[in-house]
Design a protein around this motif. Sequence first.
Motif, PDB file in Angstrom:
ATOM      1  N   UNK A  99       0.834  -1.204   0.000  1.00 56.31           N
ATOM      2  CA  UNK A  99       0.000   0.000   0.000  1.00 56.31           C
ATOM      3  C   UNK A  99       0.869   1.255   0.000  1.00 56.31           C
ATOM      4  N   UNK A 100       1.981   1.186   0.718  1.00 55.47           N
ATOM      5  CA  UNK A 100       2.918   2.309   0.750  1.00 55.47           C
ATOM      6  C   UNK A 100       3.502   2.542  -0.644  1.00 55.47           C
ATOM      7  N   UNK A 101       3.840   1.462  -1.318  1.00 50.65           N
ATOM      8  CA  UNK A 101       4.358   1.573  -2.687  1.00 50.65           C
ATOM      9  C   UNK A 101       3.327   2.207  -3.607  1.00 50.65           C
ATOM     10  N   UNK A 224       6.214  13.849   2.939  1.00 47.88           N
ATOM     11  CA  UNK A 224       6.373  12.410   3.146  1.00 47.88           C
ATOM     12  C   UNK A 224       5.295  11.911   4.099  1.00 47.88           C
ATOM     13  N   UNK A 225       5.035  12.694   5.156  1.00 53.89           N
ATOM     14  CA  UNK A 225       4.014  12.320   6.128  1.00 53.89           C
ATOM     15  C   UNK A 225       2.633  12.218   5.506  1.00 53.89           C
ATOM     16  N   UNK A 226       2.323  13.121   4.574  1.00 52.46           N
ATOM     17  CA  UNK A 226       1.020  13.078   3.907  1.00 52.46           C
ATOM     18  C   UNK A 226       0.871  11.788   3.105  1.00 52.46           C
ATOM     19  N   UNK A 227       1.955  11.351   2.466  1.00 53.25           N
ATOM     20  CA  UNK A 227       1.904  10.094   1.704  1.00 53.25           C
ATOM     21  C   UNK A 227       1.660   8.915   2.651  1.00 53.25           C
ATOM     22  N   UNK A 228       2.304   8.933   3.819  1.00 48.18           N
ATOM     23  CA  UNK A 228       2.096   7.858   4.801  1.00 48.18           C
ATOM     24  C   UNK A 228       0.655   7.874   5.302  1.00 48.18           C
ATOM     25  N   UNK A 261      -2.928   3.221  13.784  1.00 46.07           N
ATOM     26  CA  UNK A 261      -1.596   3.238  14.395  1.00 46.07           C
ATOM     27  C   UNK A 261      -0.571   3.860  13.451  1.00 46.07           C
ATOM     28  N   UNK A 262      -0.684   3.559  12.169  1.00 43.14           N
ATOM     29  CA  UNK A 262       0.216   4.193  11.201  1.00 43.14           C
ATOM     30  C   UNK A 262      -0.010   5.694  11.165  1.00 43.14           C
ATOM     31  N   UNK A 263      -1.283   6.102  11.169  1.00 39.74           N
ATOM     32  CA  UNK A 263      -1.601   7.529  11.160  1.00 39.74           C
ATOM     33  C   UNK A 263      -1.021   8.220  12.398  1.00 39.74           C
ATOM     34  N   UNK A 264      -1.203   7.629  13.569  1.00 37.16           N
ATOM     35  CA  UNK A 264      -0.696   8.217  14.812  1.00 37.16           C
ATOM     36  C   UNK A 264       0.821   8.366  14.750  1.00 37.16           C
TER      37      UNK A 264
END
Length: 321
Positions: A99-101, A224-228, A261-264
């Motif tokens: 999903x990150x890719x 980068x954070x927005x992409x995550x 958790x990824x968002x946090x």
Amino acid sequence: MREVAFIKQNKEKWLEFEQAIFGKSKKNPDEMASLYIHLINDLSYAQTYYPKSKTVTYLNYLASTIYQKIYKTKRQDKNRFKYFFSTEVPLIVYQYRRYLLYAFILFFCCVGIGVVSARYDQNFVRLILGDDYVNQSLQNIKEGNPVAIYKSGSNWGSFIGITMNNIFVGARCYFYGFFLGFGTFMALLNNSIMLGSFQYFFYERGVFWQSVRGIWIHGSMEIFGIVIEATAGFILGASILFPRTFSRINSFKIGFKDSFKIFISTIPFTIAAGFLEGFITRYSIDMPNWLSVTIILSTLSLISYYYLIYPFIVHRKISKK
């Protein structure tokens, strides 16, 4: 052994694992550890003979979840924060690395759309950024400081306002995932096109390097954070659309828990980006090149390492246990 036969042979055992993981049957830590060992063996077999199969993804998810349950009871409260960032989030990121890719591919494609649109349509930048912002930036360029707009307001006022706005933008990218991921797609699309057109605007006026020195001091972690955060939104949307072997409600619960958790995990980076924008970016034009480049590469390396490299290190370490 064919994959179908492998699944049929182990299906009941894996269902037992699911029940143990999601609380439908109570097992003590020793029993959970035994299940984990069996599951790792099945995962290793599947990775060897069916490397591109969904079975590998499914078993990898079960293994990482069981691991978290086993070691959760061994952690003291004072170590919870450390464990969250050092182990739990990296394992989840590794699990959803595809999903990150996809999120990064979409991001770069949309940035390209923004660049091309700004190049061939003179009004596009004004449409995206607004007349006031463009006119102010043109005036700043004329006065010799393309990023002077970041000097407005006090340091603390800018830091707080910018940070709150960036958290809101990130939250929107994530929570729009409730709309089956389509809302997240639109949010990432808009932000990426805006970035591409924004940077081309400075390139077209011959101040691209000056803009990079200023914008990317904070932008490395912010963008980068927005992409995550968009990645987390896509995970949330996919958990509703594609429940796999789970019921749709259980799939959603798992997807929401993992994606949240990824968002946090992005919030510390968002705060750091806001600090840099409020206190450092405003002085970028006065900095020597080496200093601004060092800050940009350091911030980009830090967040890249955490989300792109460190998850593989943690996964490899746990797989060897």
